[in-house]
Design an enzyme around this catalytic site. Structure first.
Site, short mmCIF file in Angstrom:
data_model
loop_
_atom_site.label_atom_id
_atom_site.label_comp_id
_atom_site.label_asym_id
_atom_site.label_seq_id
_atom_site.Cartn_x
_atom_site.Cartn_y
_atom_site.Cartn_z
N ALA A 146 -1.24 -7.59 2.75
CA ALA A 146 -2.66 -7.53 3.11
C ALA A 146 -2.91 -7.90 4.56
O ALA A 146 -3.95 -8.48 4.90
CB ALA A 146 -3.50 -8.42 2.19
N LYS A 151 -1.01 -12.60 2.16
CA LYS A 151 -1.00 -12.89 0.73
C LYS A 151 0.27 -12.32 0.10
O LYS A 151 0.91 -11.40 0.62
CB LYS A 151 -2.24 -12.32 0.02
N ALA A 170 3.48 -4.04 4.71
CA ALA A 170 4.44 -4.91 4.03
C ALA A 170 4.00 -5.32 2.62
O ALA A 170 4.72 -6.04 1.93
CB ALA A 170 4.67 -6.17 4.86
N GLY A 171 2.80 -4.91 2.19
CA GLY A 171 2.30 -5.37 0.90
C GLY A 171 1.77 -6.79 0.95
O GLY A 171 1.69 -7.47 -0.07
N ASP A 181 -8.81 -5.19 -1.07
CA ASP A 181 -8.18 -6.50 -0.89
C ASP A 181 -9.00 -7.44 -0.01
O ASP A 181 -8.74 -8.65 0.02
CB ASP A 181 -6.79 -6.35 -0.27
N PRO A 185 3.87 -9.06 8.98
CA PRO A 185 4.50 -7.74 9.02
C PRO A 185 3.52 -6.63 8.64
O PRO A 185 2.66 -6.82 7.78
CB PRO A 185 5.63 -7.85 8.00
N VAL A 186 3.66 -5.50 9.31
CA VAL A 186 2.79 -4.35 9.07
C VAL A 186 3.34 -3.51 7.92
O VAL A 186 4.56 -3.38 7.75
CB VAL A 186 2.67 -3.50 10.35
N SER A 197 -6.06 -6.21 5.74
CA SER A 197 -7.22 -6.71 5.00
C SER A 197 -7.60 -8.12 5.43
O SER A 197 -8.78 -8.46 5.54
CB SER A 197 -6.94 -6.68 3.49
N THR A 198 -6.60 -8.96 5.68
CA THR A 198 -6.91 -10.34 6.06
C THR A 198 -7.49 -10.39 7.47
O THR A 198 -8.35 -11.22 7.77
CB THR A 198 -5.67 -11.25 5.92
#
Length: 290
Positions: free
Chosen positions: A100, A10, A97-98, A136, A94-95, A103-104
């Site tokens: 999610a 996201k 990275a903002g 999230d 990417p880890v 969360s996803t």
């Protein structure tokens, strides 16, 4: 039985912080949007009762600290599930990275294990369970374009984002979300983004107006420490992006293009920039309509 799930990243099309709860959680208003960057997870039940996670990257933790494992354990305990599960994660998002990414993956685990273990839970119940593990995750379960309020768990699905191309770039730096919010708390927020205006522009299909309104109150904090964010935004603007922004607490930056050919040039310019980056040529996506 084996199930495969695609877990989409996201971006934030707007992020505002309006307060802080007594428990330390920040009260937010955000517009969340899935993009076509994804992890792939496969789930296969086992009779041992164990949750076994493997991943394509050795940098990914595969023990009980991983959110995927926490989801599986929570569902086992909540519903008395005796079966276990073997899970394999192919990580592309990417880890830190903002976007999610964790969360996803957790959301994919809720959806897949609900089916694999025949729990019969609807998305509302899954979201109620999910918020206990991460704010999230409920959005990632619902997907698409959404207004997120509260600590991020109060969700209103809105119209799909207008069609466009999105170039996403994550510089080779790690940003502490805790540090960003601590810095934010230490000063007064000067410019709050017009979240309702962004929503209206999306619902009217006005991409240019939407880009003119997007804002992220965390960006001034992160960009003041990491000059890479400003450099990336300048490169994307030069390439023809009609808007460039940071997502979440960073450090990932994205550029929105109304021309696919310009987006490809923007992607190539970042790849040739000499900066250490993970770069993606992507676009908005609604997983519910695939």
């Amino acid at each position: 039985m084996k199930i495969e799930r695609t877990a989409y990243a996201k971006i934030n099309l707007g992020l505002d912080v309006t307060g802080r709860r007594d428990d330390g959680y920040h009260i937010v208003r955000m517009i969340m949007q899935n993009v076509d960057i994804y992890d792939t997870l496969t789930f296969e039940d086992n009779d041992t009762g164990e949750v076994v996670l493997t991943a394509n990257l050795d940098t990914i933790p595969t023990d009980g600290s991983n959110l995927i494992c926490k989801v599986a354990k929570q569902l086992q305990e909540e519903y008395g599930v005796k079966k276990g599960v073997n899970i394999h994660l192919v990580k592309r998002i990417p880890v830190a990275a903002g976007m999610a990414g964790g969360s996803t993956d957790g959301a994919a685990a809720y959806m897949a294990l609900n089916e694999l273990w025949n729990l019969g839970l609807d998305k509302k119940r899954l979201c109620e369970l999910a918020v206990k593990l991460g704010a999230d995750i409920p959005y990632c379960i619902l997907g698409g374009t959404a207004l997120a309020e509260g600590i991020g768990e109060e969700l209103t699905i809105i119209s799909d984002m207008p069609k466009c191309s999105i170039v996403v770039a994550k510089p080779n730096i790690d940003v502490s979300t805790g540090w960003v919010y601590k810095e934010l708390d230490s000063k007064e927020i000067e410019n709050h983004p017009d979240i309702d205006g962004i929503r209206k522009a999306i619902e009217e299909g006005n991409l240019e107006e939407m880009c003119g309104l997007i804002g992220n109150v965390l960006e001034p904090v992160t960009s003041s420490k990491y000059e890479e964010i400003g450099k990336l935004e300048a490169l994307l603007t030069k390439a023809g992006a009609i808007g460039t922004f940071m997502t979440g607490s960073g450090p990932t930056v994205f550029g929105i293009f109304d021309d696919e050919a310009l987006a490809k040039k923007g992607y190539e310019s970042l790849c040739d920039s000499g900066m250490k980056l993970q770069v993606f040529l992507s676009g908005p996506i609604n997983p519910n309509k695939l």
